[in-house]
Motif scaffolding. Structure first.
Motif, PDB file in Angstrom:
ATOM      1  N   ALA A   1      30.079 172.746   3.556  1.00 16.16           N
ATOM      2  CA  ALA A   1      30.240 172.847   5.006  1.00 16.16           C
ATOM      3  C   ALA A   1      29.800 171.554   5.682  1.00 16.16           C
ATOM      4  N   LEU A   2      28.700 170.988   5.207  1.00 15.13           N
ATOM      5  CA  LEU A   2      28.237 169.735   5.785  1.00 15.13           C
ATOM      6  C   LEU A   2      29.248 168.623   5.534  1.00 15.13           C
TER       7      LEU A   2
ATOM      8  N   GLY B   1      32.204 169.186   7.868  1.00 11.37           N
ATOM      9  CA  GLY B   1      31.857 168.820   9.235  1.00 11.37           C
ATOM     10  C   GLY B   1      31.836 167.314   9.412  1.00 11.37           C
TER      11      GLY B   1
ATOM     12  N   GLY C   1      31.224 174.417   9.492  1.00 17.37           N
ATOM     13  CA  GLY C   1      30.866 173.063   9.893  1.00 17.37           C
ATOM     14  C   GLY C   1      32.038 172.254  10.404  1.00 17.37           C
TER      15      GLY C   1
ATOM     16  N   THR D   1      34.453 170.582  12.934  1.00 21.07           N
ATOM     17  CA  THR D   1      34.247 170.165  14.317  1.00 21.07           C
ATOM     18  C   THR D   1      35.517 169.651  14.968  1.00 21.07           C
TER      19      THR D   1
END
Length: 283
Positions: free
Chosen positions: A50-51, A54, A237, A239
């Protein structure tokens, strides 16, 4: 059927126009939900993925990125997490595989599922829908290897939300993909997505019952469906738009066809060899 963090990555110069791939007012992020609306239990591997997603979402299309008339994409974007971490396996569970899902195309039991998180006001999403997705459908969906599942991920304000609800409402009458094509046609987003315009797009898409469409467009059920998709994307994550998962493997941006082909071929090879990609995968 047919469908950019507002990304689009093609081997060419950066767009001249101003980017626009971040939400102006970011809704509160909530935990991602799995099939049936249950909270997704996110392990350490998924958090890492997820990081990565993102970060790639942001770098692939920074705020204000948007494609120029004939320009190429913004920055880099394919993202990859270590498969050994279990991240892919956990993220793969986000594929709903609902046989009667009107916002999906392809067999529910296809070996590869690509989940797409997108916004109708996103220029890069439109580029992907017009230039890449039809090829993926012809090459993989039609032969039963790939399923594409759409998720409404409105990040550009009220009109994005209205268009997302309109897409859902069109799907209630079996015309989601026709609405999708109309909303992503060249020049469509420049006309905006106010309620009257969305109703006009529904007519263009051949939605048979205009009265029902209008009621569905404004319904609590439409809002709940869009929010579920949106919460799922933020929980990962993401964006900016578009963001993708190919059997759990994150890809950020409207990448060139080769990026999707590589991810899909790798996933097919893994599915055919007990989960281990062959040496030829992705070539």
């Amino acid at each position: 059927m047919s469908s950019s963090p507002q990304p689009a990555r093609k081997p060419s110069a950066k767009p001249a126009a101003k980017p626009s791939a971040k939400p102006s007012a970011k809704p509160a992020r909530k935990p991602a939900r799995g099939p049936g609306g249950k909270p997704l239990l996110i392990g350490a591997g998924v958090v890492a993925a997820a990081l990565l997603l993102g970060f790639a979402s942001y770098t692939a299309t920074r705020p204000d990125d948007s494609p120029s008339a004939g320009g190429g994409p913004a920055a880099p974007a394919e993202v990859s997490a270590d498969p050994q971490s279990g991240a892919y396996a956990e993220l793969e569970k986000l594929a709903r595989r609902e046989a009667k899902d009107p916002l999906a195309v392809g067999r529910a039991d296809a070996p590869v599922v690509m989940v797409e998180y997108a916004d109708f006001k996103c220029g890069f999403c439109g580029k992907f829908a017009r230039d890449t997705e039809p090829e993926l459908i012809e090459k993989y969906v039609e032969r039963g290897d790939l399923r594409i599942e759409w998720r409404n991920f409105p990040i550009f304000g009220e009109e994005s939300e209205t268009a997302a609800r309109g897409a859902w409402a069109a799907g209630r009458q079996g015309r989601f993909w026709q609405f999708h094509a109309a909303a992503y046609a060249d020049g469509a987003k420049e006309k905006g997505f106010a309620a009257d315009r969305v109703k006009a797009l529904a007519k263009e898409a051949g939605v048979p019952d205009a009265g029902r469409f209008a009621r569905d467009l404004d319904s609590d059920e439409a809002r709940a469906s869009v929010k579920r998709d949106q919460d799922e994307a933020y929980g990962l994550g993401a964006t900016s738009t578009p963001s993708f998962l190919v059997n759990g493997r994150p890809i950020a941006g409207a990448q060139p066809m080769s990026a999707f082909t590589q991810a899909i071929e790798s996933a097919l090879a893994a599915a055919g060899s007990g989960g281990k990609p062959s040496e030829k995968a992705g070539r």
